[in-house]
Design an enzyme around this catalytic site. Structure first.
Site, PDB file in Angstrom:
ATOM      1  CG  ASP A  35      -1.819   0.638  -9.376  1.00 45.00           C
ATOM      2  OD1 ASP A  35      -1.726   0.227  -8.206  1.00 45.00           O
ATOM      3  OD2 ASP A  35      -1.273   1.695  -9.751  1.00 45.00           O
TER       4      ASP A  35
HETATM    5  C1  BGC Z   1      -0.004   2.534  -6.668  1.00 49.12           C
HETATM    6  C2  BGC Z   1       1.004   1.450  -7.029  1.00 49.12           C
HETATM    7  C3  BGC Z   1       1.297   0.578  -5.837  1.00 49.12           C
HETATM    8  C4  BGC Z   1      -0.002  -0.003  -5.340  1.00 49.12           C
HETATM    9  C5  BGC Z   1       0.173  -0.954  -4.187  1.00 49.12           C
HETATM   10  C6  BGC Z   1      -1.211   1.959  -5.955  1.00 49.12           C
HETATM   11  O1  BGC Z   1      -2.008   2.975  -5.428  1.00 49.12           O
HETATM   12  O2  BGC Z   1      -0.406   3.191  -7.842  1.00 49.12           O
HETATM   13  O3  BGC Z   1       2.174   2.049  -7.528  1.00 49.12           O
HETATM   14  O4  BGC Z   1       2.191  -0.429  -6.216  1.00 49.12           O
HETATM   15  O5  BGC Z   1      -0.843   1.063  -4.928  1.00 49.12           O
HETATM   16  O6  BGC Z   1       0.541  -0.329  -3.034  1.00 49.12           O
END
Ligand code: BGC
Length: 796
Positions: A320
């Site tokens: 993530d």
């Molecule tokens: C979130 C994810 C997301 C990623 C990319 C993160 O802050 O937890 O769910 O896919 O950002 O945007």
């Protein structure tokens, strides 16, 4: 320096070269071999997802050959460059590569991007990758396409309320069609985290509290995004996220630690991921949280023991956002290099945005602190994914300006969004047939801070959704009301401040109108990431506004006859006991996307008969959280007449609305619940049938729900667990016999040793209209305990 294949100006040529050239074949045999994956013995390997054509493509011999051949040609920096994911930046003309991004592509220092889309920009960046980088490896472009790309559909929690997997699959298909037409290959969806705590803002992104509903929806969305052929121009690689147990964040605070038992992990949090893997999902995202002290990004147990070895997952794991670097504040890595080594060796393949793999791992590898085999395994997996996406045949397949122009926000997509919106609405209460509203009313007063917003209806994570495309509640009601009806509006109060200056105007409108529609709830940014709330009551002065408006409406009607309807808009269940007690009709409308206002108007005026059901338990008060229908009974189940039972002294123990609840403008009768046998042997399948009749005067949908309980087992079981459901449509007077098959998997539990078993003994089947309104029948399983699967790998 020119590579042996640098004369190949297209990837197609490169592919032909690498799979046929003897040089590459030699390179393959001398390349460092992949870290040997322990062959999972038949006993420890429950069904690999071989039935999925996507997995077949990912694991094909040709994918392997392409990956191996390329790997053999790569320098260490190029390998780690493949694993680097960079984010784009916004410009006035749309998303673009970050500063210096083109140079990084040429140098082979980036393998994937997120937040860049658009046929023209992706085509140009892809051109640089396949024509100007040494090995011509195509790029992947990713985005959070969660509930639509430009045609925004209901938020996932709302979509789960439809209890209709075909509906969810269709929405994901439309999202994939639009996203891929804008140059995307990869979406970070579906989110399949189970959420039992509505304080956690990300509950809006998933399917709610139930592992079975969550699993069905997860599989449907994976199918919808990926289709049958990842190489098709309209397919998006799906990502099941966030692995794992993210929804159990302590106190509902986003990113907080999860500390739950292994049993709960396997019974509650894992099943939707398992379902996504079985459906052939090509990627997973690690979660931000730690589980009992081990952050998911560093968990070999999660990413290797469970995901790859136990479940046979063949795709890629992406971190993530900066999740690898966060291993430092988590307190398990002292430096970026340590964080990178931990994550990569645990099984995180792609490094989202923090640059640790590309910057810090070359030194670690050269110094012997990171085996090349671990790097190779990750690169190989990513290359196989690029192969399965068809990128080595045609890297420009998804960067097509004509498709971009013709496939965006089409009439067909918008119509599908309206239908999805209608299906997601839940009628919570409808005393004295307050709804549907008549179309010949002279005036309708629409009151509340959210009624006018075309932004809020889109919900959070709305990708390229635009308020200009969206229909607010007010606009929808105005469009649907009859020519002779005036729809008046007063905001009444802001969403979340104490300002009451608009109350008087709202009360005046409520007095003068023939009907009142109160629109209350949360803005779209009050749920989703980093949007946890300590209190899930109505924010600001909205409750007081509702009280004032209802008083005014009643006073003017000289009684309670003026229709007053409260419509909730929210990304989490809201504790609204006063509304539930006082307002005659209450509608849960969530955030329904671009067609919110039209879909809601369809329901309020009766052009569509609502059939959605709650995918979450609605509490009476925040203090009841966590509250979920599938709890264990305890030794002292709540009983009003006995003080020393499991309950509160200041609030009832029951929810405001139970899981699975949802009314219709018609009524349904259940009769003839029948089991195919009163006794069966472990492993046998039980047939359950029930006849459902539409006993009212209009056509409608009912979600027939089947729950099961193992009455006395070696470990305490939940009071009931959803095992099957079916949404059916019945004309007035029509009845249908609905049949379900319950097999060993549905009757199974994890025993004390965590083996998956079916134990002999009594079971109760519950069938009905919600988790709290069922009729029941019993059966017995005889014979010996049947072991379906040995204990999974224990947490390490
Ligand atoms: C979130 C994810 C997301 C990623 C990319 C993160 O802050 O937890 O769910 O896919 O950002 O945007």
């Amino acid at each position: 320096m020119r590579s042996p294949v640098s004369s190949a100006s297209t990837v197609g040529l490169l592919l032909a070269t690498i799979v046929s050239s003897g040089a590459c074949a030699r390179a393959v045999t001398t390349a460092p071999s992949q870290a040997p994956e322990r062959p999972a013995s038949a006993a420890t390997a429950p069904a690999r997802p071989t039935s999925s054509p996507v997995i077949a493509a990912l694991t094909s011999a040709r994918a392997e050959r392409v990956a191996d051949s390329l790997l053999a040609l790569m320098t260490l920096d190029e390998k780690l460059g493949q694993l680097a994911q960079m984010t784009g930046r916004g410009t006035q003309t749309g998303p673009a590569a970050p500063e210096g991004g083109e140079a990084q592509i040429r140098a082979g220092r980036v393998g994937t991007f997120l937040n860049i889309h658009g046929a023209a920009v992706t085509r140009e960046l892809q051109r640089i990758a396949v024509e100007e980088s040494r090995l011509h490896v195509p790029l992947l472009f990713a985005l959070d396409v969660i509930h639509g790309f430009r045609t925004i559909f209901p938020v996932p929690l709302a979509e789960a309320a439809s209890f209709d997997p075909a509906n969810a699959e269709r929405a994901a298909r439309v999202a994939a069609t639009e996203g891929s037409a804008h140059g995307l290959h990869w979406t970070f969806a579906p989110m399949v985290d189970i959420a039992r705590d509505p304080r956690w803002g990300r509950i809006v992104e998933g399917s709610g509290e139930d592992p079975y509903l969550g699993s069905v929806m997860a599989a449907a969305r994976v199918r919808g995004f990926q289709g049958d052929d990842l190489a098709a121009p309209n397919a998006l690689l799906a990502t099941a996220k966030h692995f794992a147990v993210y929804g159990a964040a302590e106190g509902g605070r986003d990113y907080a630690s999860a500390d739950v038992s292994e049993r709960t992990i396997w019974e509650i949090y894992f099943p939707p991921f398992q379902a996504a893997v079985r459906a052939g999902v090509g990627s997973l995202m690690a979660s931000f949280n730690d589980i009992g002290g081990t952050p998911a990004h560093a968990s070999r147990w999660l990413l290797d023991d469970v995901l790859r070895r136990r479940w046979g997952f063949a795709g890629i794991v992406v971190s993530d956002w900066a999740g690898i670097e966060e291993l430092i504040p988590h307190g398990v890595a002292a430096s970026k290099e340590e964080a990178g080594v931990l994550a990569l060796t645990a099984g995180v393949d792609v490094d989202m945005v923090d640059g640790i793999y590309a910057d810090s791992l070359p030194a670690a590898q050269r110094a012997g602190r990171l085996p090349m085999a671990a790097i190779d395994s990750s690169v190989r997996r990513l290359l196989r994914v690029k192969y399965a996406l068809g990128l080595f045949d045609d890297p420009y397949r998804r960067s097509d300006t004509t498709r971009e122009r013709t496939m965006t926000l089409t009439a067909e997509h918008v119509a599908a969004a309206r239908e999805a919106g209608r299906r997601a609405i839940v009628l919570l209460k409808n005393d004295a047939r307050t709804l549907p509203l008549r179309k010949d009313l002279r005036t309708i007063a629409v009151i509340g801070p959210l009624a006018e917003s075309a932004q809020t209806v889109l919900g959070n994570w709305a990708a390229e959704g635009k308020a200009a495309d969206a229909v607010s509640v007010l606009a929808g009601l105005r469009a649907a009301a009859g020519g002779g009806t005036r729809v008046l509006y007063a905001r009444g109060a802001p969403v979340d401040t104490a300002d009451t200056s608009g109350f008087a105007e709202a009360a005046r409108l409520a007095r003068s109108a023939d009907a009142v529609v109160l629109v209350l709830g949360e803005r779209e940014n009050m749920s989703a990431e980093a949007a946890s709330r300590a209190s899930i009551e109505l924010p600001g002065a909205q409750l007081r506004l509702a009280q004032r408006v209802l008083r005014a409406a009643r006073a003017s009607a000289g009684g309670a006859t003026k229709p007053v309807v409260a419509v909730l808009m929210n990304g989490r269940p809201l504790a609204t006991p006063w509304l539930a007690d006082s307002v005659p009709a209450l509608v849960e409308s969530w955030f329904l996307g671009v067609q919110h206002g039209n879909a809601l108007a369809d329901v309020l005026f009766g052009d569509y008969n609502p059939g959605g059901k709650l995918p979450v338990t609605v509490p009476r008060a925040t203090g009841q959280v966590p509250i979920h229908y599938n709890h264990r009974n305890t030794g002292r189940p709540p009983a009003a007449e006995d003080h020393f039972t499991s309950k509160y002294i200041d609030v009832p123990w029951t929810p405001l609305y139970p899981f699975g609840h949802g009314l219709s403008y018609t009524t349904f009768d259940y009769r003839d619940l029948q089991l195919s046998a009163a006794e069966l042997r472990a492993g046998d399948t039980l047939g359950v049938s029930v006849t459902v009749a539409n006993s009212g005067d209009r056509a409608g949908d009912e979600v027939v729900q089947l729950y099961l309980r193992d009455d006395a087992a070696s470990v305490a079981r939940p009071v009931r667990e959803l095992k099957r459901f079916e949404r059916i449509t019945l004309r007035p007077g029509e009845s249908r016999t609905v049949r379900f098959a319950i097999g060993a998997e549905e009757m199974a539990l994890y025993d004390v040793a965590m083996r998956r078993v079916v134990e002999p003994g009594a079971f109760t089947v519950f069938v009905g209209t919600s988790s709290a309104d069922t009729r029941e029948a019993r059966f017995r399983v005889t014979g010996d305990t049947l072991v379906l699967a040995p204990a999974p790998p224990r947490i390490r």
